[in-house]
Design an enzyme around this catalytic site. Structure first.
Site, short mmCIF file in Angstrom:
data_model
loop_
_atom_site.label_atom_id
_atom_site.label_comp_id
_atom_site.label_asym_id
_atom_site.label_seq_id
_atom_site.Cartn_x
_atom_site.Cartn_y
_atom_site.Cartn_z
N GLU A 263 32.03 58.41 41.29
CA GLU A 263 30.68 58.68 41.81
C GLU A 263 29.74 58.83 40.64
OE1 GLU A 263 30.41 62.28 44.10
OE2 GLU A 263 31.78 61.61 45.66
N GLU A 319 22.36 61.10 53.69
CA GLU A 319 23.21 61.61 54.77
C GLU A 319 22.68 62.97 55.24
OE1 GLU A 319 27.58 61.00 53.74
OE2 GLU A 319 26.60 60.27 51.93
N LYS A 322 24.94 66.46 55.35
CA LYS A 322 25.62 67.08 54.20
C LYS A 322 25.07 68.48 54.03
CE LYS A 322 27.47 65.21 50.82
NZ LYS A 322 27.67 64.79 49.44
N GLU A 328 21.55 67.08 48.09
CA GLU A 328 22.80 66.54 48.65
C GLU A 328 22.52 65.49 49.74
OE1 GLU A 328 26.09 66.87 48.16
OE2 GLU A 328 25.75 68.05 46.35
#
Ligand SMILES: *[C@@H]1O[C@H](CO)[C@@H](O)[C@H](O)[C@H]1NC(C)=O
Ligand SMILES: *[C@@H]1O[C@H](CO)[C@@H](O)[C@H](O)[C@H]1NC(C)=O
Ligand SMILES: *[C@@H]1O[C@H](CO)[C@@H](O)[C@H](O)[C@H]1NC(C)=O
Ligand SMILES: *[C@@H]1O[C@H](CO)[C@@H](O)[C@H](O)[C@H]1NC(C)=O
Ligand SMILES: *[C@@H]1O[C@H](CO)[C@@H](O)[C@H](O)[C@H]1NC(C)=O
Ligand SMILES: *[C@@H]1O[C@H](CO)[C@@H](O)[C@H](O)[C@H]1NC(C)=O
Ligand SMILES: *[C@@H]1O[C@H](CO)[C@@H](O)[C@H](O)[C@H]1NC(C)=O
Ligand SMILES: *[C@@H]1O[C@H](CO)[C@@H](O)[C@H](O)[C@H]1NC(C)=O
Ligand SMILES: *[C@@H]1O[C@H](CO)[C@@H](O)[C@H](O)[C@H]1NC(C)=O
Length: 460
Positions: A263, A319, A322, A328
């Site tokens: 990542e 997203e 999260k 995040e």
């Protein structure tokens, strides 16, 4: 040498001779309730020119949508199963039988990651189960005739005790001998990779006064860091972090084990208490890291010049489910409706993007007051519970909204909940309390008390 040995040898050669490119793939996280379908997602992955994708599970609909494409896939054994897999060969075999075999080889599954950032967990049983689980999974793959899949696990930078200067890179002492040494031996023996999650954003955001932002987003022309032990010169924070892993492995006797960046990325938005999370920095970082990683011939890092560094960018989508700070939920290259947050593609061929980026507004710490209030569209059924929770954590944070209190009126649930969230956050932020409440809360810099009464606030 027996025929059998010759056979295994030639298989080994063909496997390890397989070409892997530095062209970044993408992490396909699914923690959103508004994300495109698997087949639409596969089209979007192709439209980003990604040739590989990493999943956080082995979602059958996604693996089916990837069937007969040339996209290379990395699947993951969920953290919850690791302890049990260590104890049971049957469970390990069964996991491969039900999650990999139905799709392999027509879905090009090539990497199987056992758990996500397990060594950042406080659970010591889980940590000691990790390497045994990796071995079990490897054995199951072999038994079941799955030859092209490499086994690994992802590590966050907190596995390092020391990372600066890079030559001081060292694994934490609680895992160094007990987990990392056997893991490196396993990864080296199976010709796999050390999969690492590398976020210059986090390193910079923790210490923006001492780290140059341009150095973190690959835009610096005059900032360099020289490692006093090796004399290697660093031009960006990413290389510095990668080399800390190189030296940590070297310390344990594995100087040549390959690294895979599982990542990396930069958030395009966040909350008022998070600096540097904006479209300008995200676009700049991601475009630059793609250019670097996809370069032909490969650039490598100062400790490993010219070596390919395969990678996955985090992440495909913003997203919304999260947890944690707002950043995040904003690492996506794409909005949930499939449109790009900023122009980007992953082949590395685009050297210049025409789009003009919005000027970054939060590269410095916000100095004013911040409140935590009910988010737009919050579910009112859940709000009551969240309000009770916020008010029951101690320090009488909700006294002013009780009847007769200074913030009781207007006597509306949304007003009281905003007060409760602000008051909780102001009281408990220093000990880890967040302004999240399952997505019901959001930060604001507009005084939610409207001058009627004073809401507790946070200043940085
Ligand atoms: C995958 O695609 C191939 C070729 O189109 C097809 O024969 C096969 O049935 C598909 N497999 C799955 C699991 O959908
Ligand atoms: C692990 O095994 C135990 C004992 O068999 C079982 O109770 C538990 O549910 C299992 N955990 C998971 C996540 O499957
Ligand atoms: C980190 O390294 C220092 C110095 O080598 C050592 O004293 C300390 O115990 C280590 N801490 C951890 C958590 O590994
Ligand atoms: C790691 O693997 C390489 C290549 O297979 C081998 O030459 C080397 O001895 C291994 N290193 C260790 C420490 O086992
Ligand atoms: C690098 O150059 C920029 C722009 O010219 C300047 O503002 C900055 O102070 C320089 N930094 C260093 C470390 O020389
Ligand atoms: C680094 O540079 C210094 C000063 O030039 C030199 O004394 C030292 O030997 C160098 N170290 C390495 C590892 O090259
Ligand atoms: C997609 O979502 C983003 C963010 O909400 C929005 O700005 C954009 O206009 C949307 N695009 C389309 C085509 O609906
Ligand atoms: C609101 O939350 C309740 C309880 O969790 C749930 O049953 C309901 O479906 C939610 N409503 C909406 C519109 O999401
Ligand atoms: C709660 O109140 C006590 C006593 O006033 C204080 O010492 C403590 O720091 C407060 N806790 C938080 C998290 O604000």
């Amino acid at each position: 040498m027996s025929v059998l040995h010759l056979l295994t040898l030639s298989l080994l050669i063909s496997v390890s001779g397989a070409k892997f490119s530095g062209r970044p793939g993408v992490n396909y996280g699914q923690l959103g309730n508004n994300l495109p379908s698997p087949s639409d997602s596969v089209s979007l992955i192709k439209s980003l020119n990604a040739k590989s994708v990493k999943l956080y599970d082995a979602n059958p609909s996604i693996l089916a949508a990837l069937n007969a494409t040339d996209i290379v896939v990395s699947v993951m054994v969920p953290n919850e199963l690791i302890v049990n897999i260590t104890k049971s060969k049957t469970l390990s075999d069964d996991w491969i039988k039900s999650n990999v075999l139905p799709f392999y080889p027509s879905t090009k599954i090539r990497y199987l990651l056992v758990g996500n950032e397990i060594l950042s967990s406080p659970d010591s049983e889980l940590k000691s189960a990790l390497v045994p689980a990796m071995r079990k999974i490897q054995r199951s793959l072999k038994t079941l005739g799955v030859k092209k899949v490499k086994v690994g696990t992802t590590l966050a930078v907190d596995v390092l005790n020391s990372s600066y200067p890079p030559s001081s890179g060292e694994f934490r002492s609680d895992i160094s001998g007990s987990v990392m040494k056997p893991m490196l031996q396993f990864l080296n023996r199976t010709k796999s990779f050390l999969f690492v999650d590398v976020y210059p954003f986090c390193a910079w955001a923790q210490d923006p006064a001492h780290i140059n932002l341009d150095y973190a987003i690959f835009e610096s022309t005059n900032v360099t860091v020289v490692d006093p032990v090796t004399n290697l010169t660093y031009h960006n924070l990413f290389d510095q972090m990668i080399d800390a892993f190189v030296f940590a492995m070297k310390r344990l006797g594995y100087p040549d084990l390959r690294i895979w960046v599982a990542e990396t990325g930069w958030p395009n938005n966040g909350d008022y208490d998070q600096i540097g999370a904006n479209i300008y920095n995200a676009a700049t970082y991601n475009r630059n890291v793609v250019k670097k990683l996809a370069a032909e011939p490969p650039v490598g890092s100062p400790a490993r010049p010219g070596k390919v560094l395969p990678s996955f960018i985090f992440a495909l989508y913003n997203e919304n489910q999260k947890t944690g700070p707002g950043t995040e939920r904003h690492f996506g290259l794409l909005h949930p409706n499939g449109s790009q947050v900023y122009e980007i593609e992953l082949s590395g061929k685009t050297t210049e993007y025409k789009e003009s980026l919005p000027a970054p507004e939060n590269n410095e710490v916000y100095k004013g007051k911040i409140w935590c209030v009910v988010a737009k569209g919050a579910n009112w059924t859940q709000l009551g519970d969240a309000l009770s929770y916020a008010c029951s954590q101690g320090n009488n944070t909700c006294d002013p909204i009780k009847p007769g209190g200074s913030c009781h009126k207007p006597d509306l649930m949304v007003f009281h909940a905003s007060y409760a969230f602000s008051s909780y956050w102001a009281s408990f932020r220093k000990v880890g309390g967040t302004c999240y409440f399952n997505g019901l809360a959001t930060q604001t810099i507009k005084d939610p008390g409207y001058g009627r009464c004073e809401f507790p606030s946070v200043t940085l």
